[in-house]
Design a protein around this motif. Sequence first.
Motif, PDB file in Angstrom:
ATOM      1  N   LEU A   1      40.597  27.567  46.553  1.00  0.00           N
ATOM      2  CA  LEU A   1      40.216  25.804  46.446  1.00  0.00           C
ATOM      3  C   LEU A   1      39.262  25.625  45.295  1.00  0.00           C
ATOM      4  O   LEU A   1      39.042  24.570  44.802  1.00  0.00           O
TER       5      LEU A   1
ATOM      6  N   PRO B   1      41.354  22.457  43.850  1.00  0.00           N
ATOM      7  CA  PRO B   1      40.602  21.632  44.996  1.00  0.00           C
ATOM      8  C   PRO B   1      41.774  20.243  45.409  1.00  0.00           C
ATOM      9  O   PRO B   1      42.429  20.070  44.418  1.00  0.00           O
ATOM     10  N   LYS B   2      41.854  20.179  46.618  1.00  0.00           N
ATOM     11  CA  LYS B   2      42.944  19.401  47.055  1.00  0.00           C
ATOM     12  C   LYS B   2      42.706  17.785  46.876  1.00  0.00           C
ATOM     13  O   LYS B   2      43.560  17.011  47.016  1.00  0.00           O
TER      14      LYS B   2
ATOM     15  N   SER C   1      41.147  30.160  50.878  1.00  0.00           N
ATOM     16  CA  SER C   1      39.686  29.751  50.844  1.00  0.00           C
ATOM     17  C   SER C   1      39.276  29.947  49.295  1.00  0.00           C
ATOM     18  O   SER C   1      38.876  28.837  48.725  1.00  0.00           O
TER      19      SER C   1
END
Length: 335
Positions: free
Chosen positions: A205, A209-210, A202
């Motif tokens: 991210l 960031p995806k 978590s």
Amino acid sequence: MDDSSSLIATFDLIQVSQASSSVAMEPLGFKKGLERLLDEGLDIRVVTTDRHPSIRKIMREQYPEIMHQFDPWHVAKGIKKKMVAACNRRGGKELGPWVKSVSNHMWWSCCSSKGDATELHRRWTSLLHHITGVHRWEDNDSVYQCYHKDLAPEHQEAKKWLSEDSAAYRSLREMVLDKRLMKDLEQMTLFKHTGQLEVFHSAMLKYCPKRLHFQYPTMLARTMLAVMDHNENHSRPREQDKTAAGVPRVNVVMQKYSGQWVPRPLYKKTTQEFRQELVDRVFERRMDPTVQYKDPASRLRTPRLPANIALVAKPSKEDVMKTYTSRFRGPTEGL
């Protein structure tokens, strides 16, 4: 991640072109990381993962001397997902109030069985009695009962128990007694969960960031930063943040499966001292007269990555145009 210290010991960055497919990336990275740790001489006795089929096969065939445990959190999450889906089917609405309780029961069964697989099976299946309002029952000439305190009469009447002849109960019974799940319970006796690793994912991210694309060297550097951030803050006590008046801060969120608004505590921010240390070391290296600017040895080592996952070498455009046939037109017609 090391289970005893919650430190990230190693990581591997796998690009899809290094594997045959996106599904094969996880087993490839897992095996490379495990091999690196074993080569370093670490005594690995237990490995905890989710129930990924390929990783199960790797552990069973290539590392039989290492005990393989499954994460109860992933299992409970899967059961919760099935129950939410069952709630939306005909006759399954009665399962809604029990979603959280069933998930918690899986967690409790694993953490309280003390390594006994038989006891774990018994505690998990006892759910089928409790959920019908039966708290004492007989099985194989032995009498068992729920571990909770006796319910008050008004609580017993107010609870939305399931009837054994209802569609909701039959659906839940099928989930609880699933053959694969019952077999996998034997690999959940040590109560080894990956909760801290999910916390790291978590936090990662923030750095990766995806929705943004990064080149391999950039992704590698950002992952390193995420590891440094986690390893600096993993042992920091999680203290709930407070307002200026001293009131604990919370955030109110809605749970999708129950439709209820619940409070979530807000914790104090993490420390970022490692960043200043990095900046200081960069300046020290830059001012070092013995280090040449743009020294190739100081760059991140990027592996030679294939251009794509194709198993056949890319032909010339002319050859492709000659052999290509459309379903709607003739060879190369209209291209």
